[in-house]
Motif scaffolding. Structure first.
Motif, mmCIF file in Angstrom:
data_model
loop_
_atom_site.group_PDB
_atom_site.id
_atom_site.type_symbol
_atom_site.label_atom_id
_atom_site.label_comp_id
_atom_site.label_asym_id
_atom_site.label_seq_id
_atom_site.Cartn_x
_atom_site.Cartn_y
_atom_site.Cartn_z
ATOM 1 N N PRO A 394 45.204 64.725 81.579
ATOM 2 C CA PRO A 394 45.013 63.621 82.537
ATOM 3 C C PRO A 394 43.517 63.000 82.458
ATOM 4 O O PRO A 394 43.031 62.140 83.304
ATOM 5 C CB PRO A 394 45.042 64.375 83.900
ATOM 6 C CG PRO A 394 45.981 65.593 83.486
ATOM 7 C CD PRO A 394 45.662 65.972 82.122
ATOM 8 N N TYR A 395 42.668 63.724 81.918
ATOM 9 C CA TYR A 395 41.339 63.319 81.619
ATOM 10 C C TYR A 395 40.985 62.766 80.371
ATOM 11 O O TYR A 395 39.677 62.570 79.941
ATOM 12 C CB TYR A 395 40.243 64.747 81.988
ATOM 13 C CG TYR A 395 40.777 65.125 83.163
ATOM 14 C CD1 TYR A 395 40.295 64.580 84.466
ATOM 15 C CD2 TYR A 395 41.539 66.206 83.527
ATOM 16 C CE1 TYR A 395 40.520 65.272 85.675
ATOM 17 C CE2 TYR A 395 41.879 66.923 84.688
ATOM 18 C CZ TYR A 395 41.467 66.319 85.858
ATOM 19 O OH TYR A 395 41.822 66.778 87.028
ATOM 20 N N SER A 396 41.867 62.299 79.452
ATOM 21 C CA SER A 396 41.441 61.749 78.191
ATOM 22 C C SER A 396 42.372 60.506 77.978
ATOM 23 O O SER A 396 43.515 60.598 78.755
ATOM 24 C CB SER A 396 41.929 62.801 77.105
ATOM 25 O OG SER A 396 43.068 63.324 77.053
ATOM 26 N N ARG A 397 42.069 59.884 77.168
ATOM 27 C CA ARG A 397 42.892 58.432 76.863
ATOM 28 C C ARG A 397 42.556 58.010 75.261
ATOM 29 O O ARG A 397 41.586 58.429 74.726
ATOM 30 C CB ARG A 397 42.553 57.188 77.807
ATOM 31 C CG ARG A 397 41.123 56.915 78.067
ATOM 32 C CD ARG A 397 40.842 56.090 79.000
ATOM 33 N NE ARG A 397 39.105 55.621 78.836
ATOM 34 C CZ ARG A 397 38.587 54.724 78.296
ATOM 35 N NH1 ARG A 397 39.214 54.004 77.468
ATOM 36 N NH2 ARG A 397 37.242 54.731 78.423
ATOM 37 N N THR A 398 43.656 57.606 74.962
ATOM 38 C CA THR A 398 43.721 56.963 73.842
ATOM 39 C C THR A 398 42.576 55.950 73.240
ATOM 40 O O THR A 398 42.418 55.076 74.078
ATOM 41 C CB THR A 398 45.025 56.314 73.158
ATOM 42 O OG1 THR A 398 46.076 57.389 73.294
ATOM 43 C CG2 THR A 398 44.965 56.073 71.511
ATOM 44 N N CYS A 399 41.819 55.846 72.228
ATOM 45 C CA CYS A 399 40.668 55.281 71.850
ATOM 46 C C CYS A 399 41.472 53.769 71.650
ATOM 47 O O CYS A 399 42.387 53.611 70.888
ATOM 48 C CB CYS A 399 40.117 55.569 70.945
ATOM 49 S SG CYS A 399 38.880 54.396 69.943
ATOM 50 N N THR A 400 40.777 52.666 72.442
ATOM 51 C CA THR A 400 41.375 51.162 72.035
ATOM 52 C C THR A 400 41.046 50.844 70.888
ATOM 53 O O THR A 400 41.860 49.893 70.517
ATOM 54 C CB THR A 400 40.990 50.273 73.588
ATOM 55 O OG1 THR A 400 39.717 50.406 73.336
ATOM 56 C CG2 THR A 400 41.484 51.041 74.830
ATOM 57 N N SER A 401 40.152 51.404 70.326
ATOM 58 C CA SER A 401 39.814 50.686 68.798
ATOM 59 C C SER A 401 40.312 51.071 67.688
ATOM 60 O O SER A 401 40.811 50.352 66.927
ATOM 61 C CB SER A 401 38.011 51.042 68.726
ATOM 62 O OG SER A 401 37.319 50.279 69.877
ATOM 63 N N CYS A 402 40.594 52.434 67.713
ATOM 64 C CA CYS A 402 41.319 52.982 66.565
ATOM 65 C C CYS A 402 42.769 53.323 67.134
ATOM 66 O O CYS A 402 43.372 53.681 66.062
ATOM 67 C CB CYS A 402 40.657 54.261 66.208
ATOM 68 S SG CYS A 402 40.792 55.767 67.176
ATOM 69 N N GLY A 403 43.353 53.367 68.055
ATOM 70 C CA GLY A 403 44.754 53.762 68.472
ATOM 71 C C GLY A 403 44.996 55.000 68.419
ATOM 72 O O GLY A 403 46.047 55.489 68.331
ATOM 73 N N GLY A 404 43.933 55.928 68.356
ATOM 74 C CA GLY A 404 44.219 57.417 68.398
ATOM 75 C C GLY A 404 44.188 57.853 66.909
ATOM 76 O O GLY A 404 44.446 59.018 66.632
ATOM 77 N N THR A 405 43.880 57.096 65.998
ATOM 78 C CA THR A 405 44.073 57.572 64.527
ATOM 79 C C THR A 405 42.724 58.177 63.967
ATOM 80 O O THR A 405 42.681 58.900 63.279
ATOM 81 C CB THR A 405 44.503 56.371 63.612
ATOM 82 O OG1 THR A 405 43.322 55.332 63.477
ATOM 83 C CG2 THR A 405 45.737 55.821 63.994
ATOM 84 N N GLY A 406 41.528 57.448 64.717
ATOM 85 C CA GLY A 406 40.261 57.981 64.337
ATOM 86 C C GLY A 406 39.679 57.328 63.095
ATOM 87 O O GLY A 406 38.743 57.695 62.334
ATOM 88 N N ILE A 407 40.505 56.273 62.860
ATOM 89 C CA ILE A 407 40.243 55.451 61.485
ATOM 90 C C ILE A 407 40.019 53.877 61.814
ATOM 91 O O ILE A 407 40.929 53.435 62.642
ATOM 92 C CB ILE A 407 41.234 55.537 60.443
ATOM 93 C CG1 ILE A 407 41.354 57.153 59.833
ATOM 94 C CG2 ILE A 407 40.950 54.674 59.164
ATOM 95 C CD1 ILE A 407 42.649 57.225 59.048
ATOM 96 N N MET A 408 38.928 53.210 61.550
ATOM 97 C CA MET A 408 38.879 51.998 61.772
ATOM 98 C C MET A 408 38.999 51.165 60.617
ATOM 99 O O MET A 408 38.369 51.404 59.445
ATOM 100 C CB MET A 408 37.344 51.741 62.331
ATOM 101 C CG MET A 408 37.169 52.534 63.795
ATOM 102 S SD MET A 408 38.107 51.318 65.094
ATOM 103 C CE MET A 408 36.810 50.034 65.268
#
Length: 408
Positions: A394-408
């Motif tokens: 409930p206190y975390s969300r997927t990164c909008t930049s990498c979509g949760g992959t950790g790769i840009m």
């Protein structure tokens, strides 16, 4: 001795359990998002799927609940038919029945429910229709196991079932009997409401997070409870006085200027414990990646150079990692399939030592876990029961930049 640190906000309660100075459990609950696991509902069957051997039940939540055929049959395996009947022979559309939530709704899935009812107390888990007595595997003294099993057989009546919890070890008969009587009364209240209510309806909700932790993880004789809001401290004191009459627990209200989690080192341990890469005491590291299907943990020597013997260095790193992984799995409440890629060891004896260290660590965990063993590729496979959503979710969300992959 354990310390239970409780931080209270107007709509949220956060719990941290510390053993020997180390954070081992964390949980949080928002008032409007209270868990439904353990709750009883009167539901109505809306769909029966023989091809899946399952039914969908409307219990009043956003998504219909999932009821599998095994959770409709008798809870005692010996009383189930040899050939499993079709779900269509057991349930029909429109049928009303009482169910209990065993898994939280997650993602697009509804809750998983069962008719194998259980009510947890302090000393035991009461199962109204299971017809057997069992004793927690964590109680290892054979004489004590036999004593508790005999007490359970003597106290239960009809088809009642009982599982003696770890805390029942060395408890007098009177305490166990009192616990059973309280749970029987609770079950009767649930059934009375079921007879008079219309489906879908909530019949009974399990305790809130504070009471659950006090019931399941707090020892009033030895542990310390520290809460930063007086109102909740009074509620906890009243609950403990009902749970263990005559015992005055060690508890106090925190009144310091700093946040309670800062004062007791919880905040720093939370940050490190929920990081992707975690440093080991000897200089090695573990890297944790969670996916939909499983959790993968990789062990590396990193800065740990050890001694002159490479096998000894690897084994020491793996033993450090096994102990830390057991703690982190419990802290993060990771469930499902878990694969650990330890550093390769040549000696079979060393692989046994690592499994022994892992098993010793998970024995402290209240959630059922099982080490399966080594795969052909040299990976350690284990499983851990998952009922509730992760406390961090409930206190975390997927990164909008990498979509949760950790790769840009």
């Amino acid at each position: 001795m354990k310390q239970m640190i409780v931080h209270c906000e107007p709509d949220t309660i956060q719990m941290a359990l510390i053993e020997d100075g180390r954070l081992v459990e964390y949980a949080a609950e928002r008032g409007r998002e209270q868990s439904v696991v353990g709750s009883f509902y009167k539901g109505r069957v809306v769909n029966v799927l023989p091809g899946m051997q399952a039914a969908f039940v409307d219990i009043g939540l956003k998504k219909n609940a999932f009821l599998y055929v095994d959770d409709v049959l008798h809870p005692h395996l010996e009383k189930q038919p040899k050939n499993k009947p079709s779900i269509a022979e057991l349930l029909s559309v429109g049928q009303e029945l009482v169910v209990q939530v065993m898994k939280e709704p997650r993602g697009g899935k509804g809750a998983r429910v069962t008719t194998h009812f259980s009510l947890p107390g302090r000393c035991m888990v009461f199962m109204p229709k299971s017809d057997y007595v069992a004793v927690s595997k964590k109680i290892q003294r054979e004489a004590e196991r036999m004593r508790l099993k005999m007490i359970g057989e003597r106290l239960r009546s009809g088809e009642e079932g009982i599982i003696m919890r770890t805390v029942s070890e060395d408890e007098p008969v009177e305490s166990v009997a009192g616990d059973l009587e309280m749970l029987r009364m609770e079950w009767e209240r649930i059934m009375e409401r079921a007879h008079t209510s219309e489906s879908p309806d909530l019949l009974h909700r399990d305790l809130g997070i504070l009471q659950r932790f006090l019931r399941d993880a707090f020892d009033p004789l030895n542990d310390e409870l520290i809460i930063d809001r007086e109102r909740d401290a009074k509620e906890a004191e009243c609950y403990l006085s009902d749970l263990v009459p005559g015992v005055k627990p060690q508890m106090r209200v925190y009144e310091g200027k700093n946040h309670i989690f800062q004062a007791y080192g919880v905040e720093e341990q939370l940050k490190s414990g929920f990081s992707r890469q975690i440093s080991l005491p000897g200089g090695g590291t573990i890297v944790i990646d969670q996916t939909e299907a499983l959790t993968v943990i990789d062990v590396n020597t990193a800065k740990y150079i050890g001694g002159d013997n490479f096998e000894d260095t690897v084994t020491r790193t793996n033993l450090h990692a096994a102990r830390e992984i057991a703690r982190i799995i419990r802290l993060r409440d990771i469930g499902g399939i878990i694969i650990v890629d330890f550093i390769d060891m040549e000696e079979e004896e060393h692989r046994h030592e690592v499994i022994a260290a892992m098993e010793a660590g998970i024995r402290k965990d209240r959630t059922k876990s099982f080490v399966v063993g080594w795969t052909k590729l040299g990976l350690l496979e284990m499983t851990r029961k998952k009922a509730r959503e992760s406390s961090a979710a409930p206190y975390s969300r997927t990164c909008t930049s990498c979509g949760g992959t950790g790769i840009m």
